[in-house]
Design an enzyme around this catalytic site. Sequence first.
Site: not given
Length: 745
Positions: A124, A154, A291, A315, A457
């Site tokens: 992805k 990850d 995350k 990112d 965030d």
Amino acid sequence: MEQYIARAAIPNPPPLPLNSQHLSGRTTLFNRLFAAVYAGAILSLFYYHLTSLLKSPTSVSSFFVSISLFISDVVLAFLWATTQCNRMIPLRRREFPNNLKQLLKNDSDFPALDVFICTADPYKEPPINVINTALSVLAYDYPTTKISVYISDDGGSAVTLFAFMEAARFAAEWLPFCRKNHVVERNPEAFFESNKDLNSESEKIKIMYAKMKIRIENILEKGKVGEEFMNGEEERMILGKWTNCFAPRHHPTIIHVLLESSKNTDIAGESLPNLIYVSRQKSETSRHNFKAGALNVLLRVSATMTNAPIVLTLDCDTYSNDPQTPLRVLCYFMDPKVGSNCGYVQFPQRFRGISKNDMYGSEYMRLFIFNPIGMDGLLGPGYLGTGCFFVRRTFFGGPSALEPPELPELHPSHVVQNSIRSRQVLDLAHLVARCDYEINTKWGSKLGFRYGSLVEDYFTAYLQKSEGWKSVFCNPNRAAFYGDAPMNLLDAVNQVKRWAIGLLEVTFSKYSPITFGVRSMGLLMGISYCHNAFWAFLCIPVTVYAFLPQLALLNGASVFPRVWDPWFSVYAFLFLGAYGQDLLEFLQEGSTFQKWWNDQRIWSVRALSSYFFASIEFSLKSLGISALGFNVTSKVVDQDQSKRYDQELFEFGTSSPMFLPMATAAIVNLAGFAGGLIGIWRSGGAWEEVFVQIFLAGFTVVNCFPLYEAMAFRKDGGKLPCEITFLSLFLALLLCSFAAFFSSF
């Protein structure tokens, strides 16, 4: 100088300014006056609603309509009020990086920088995109010995590690090429796309890049790294850890130093930055905290290896577009006037490849530009998840209340003495990357990125603000970073749904901005954070206004004041005022009318899909009925989809219940608009009583043109699936029948 921000060592301001700030007096005055007038109109509307409710209702249905409209307007008024806090003190800044020369005379004067890049799924999030992001920051105009880039994989993919082994070799060619030719676009993909006329040296680099890209894509297609692609015994040893027992959710820690500044050099003999691959230990029986958990592992691993005082989070698809970005950041961190409590500098999210008129509203002008400018005049913008430079100390308690970590090696002022490849350092790095390491520690609660919300965030910066930290919004003319935006509607609304669920987790916790936020940060800042926290509540008024007046119109009922009624002017002013101010802000920021139009359309689409389903999922989770997962937004786009995106055709190709409410609303509004016009014709032109309802239905019909096109006219793969169209027709008929039945009571 490596272990603290240099501003702390500067007792007096530098002779030349490092930055400036500007508060537009005219804009501020206009915003405040308009807010006062608009607030008066809202109070008048509430008076109208209350007097209507206090009158004896003629029927159950009329009372239901009145109370629904009143609740909807209360929600809209609250959300409007939260935006006004960001319009009271809009602050714009400018940096002067050339003036840093008076403070930074040698490479040793620069503070070290750790860069965190997170990726989770190579299918992805294509590894070649992650590589381009890493190369763009490895090539910063900054002392290479001061840069360390950490890749958090990850997904625990051998393909991702192999890709970065290739990138490490390519960096030895790419970095000196950029320095020699003064390249500004240091993402290789972006550079070669925008520079068609290449000299022989550029052609050579392009061929090297193309060969690397082909090797990586071949490995990705095969799904594993074969022996024929391995170079040397070291690569065989590290890639050999991917056995049959290795799974994305169950595997040991893997930390591999790809480049070490003290040992690896480029083809020009200059030191290369540090480049470290990290895949934290995963276990199916342990919580991983998505995350936020990955970032906390990077905080700890980097502390054991380099412990730079400045941390940049990116990112995987957010590449650097300006090699001088770190120097802009130092213009704030090294300026005593900014203050010792500046915790981070946030850059706006910008996106490459956006369609001409931004059909999905992916630029998020209010979220990424307008609100941060307004918040900068208060305590500073929130953390937007990428493109943010933190002071490492920010993750260890408030400015005046240090929260010490459990190991002295993780302390923000700890000085690392050993090589990052030394056994002592690597053993400690593996220890702090274990899946059970955080048990009985303060990580995620008092230390690092905070747990408890899918929007780590927003939540992290929100709690940092409550502890006393401030922040700065840096918005230079040349975009500092570019990322990828979703190119189909389902990805776009699913992304916002995930954000909305995370925000609801904060809203209904003990840290709710309306209570905890206002107490800890003050009224304006607390309410400013409420704007995002209560996003999902927008589904209430949008759903009501998308269905109720139109269904009433089909039954010949009027629910708004007549055109000649004085109360009609209140409705007209509130509608035109809100839309007009929003349009004005878009135009002032250099946007276009068509982009604004698409943005106002997409927020209603999000309300009927993202916010609506986020509210349902959050409610079910709160009742313990379902569990939430984290879905990575795909960065892979096929040719047909990309073509439709460039043509600005909505992409509905995948069947999803997320499309049902908006498709049903489109049908109901079209029926209501047609039924209203027929009713006016039959009554001999008596339009005054139903004008507002006709206008609402017509306005929605115009906004829904892409839906009608996808339902009836398109033949391509992006059309609305037939089952969604039929289900929407069925639901619309059901609602019309129910409304007709209910109106008799």
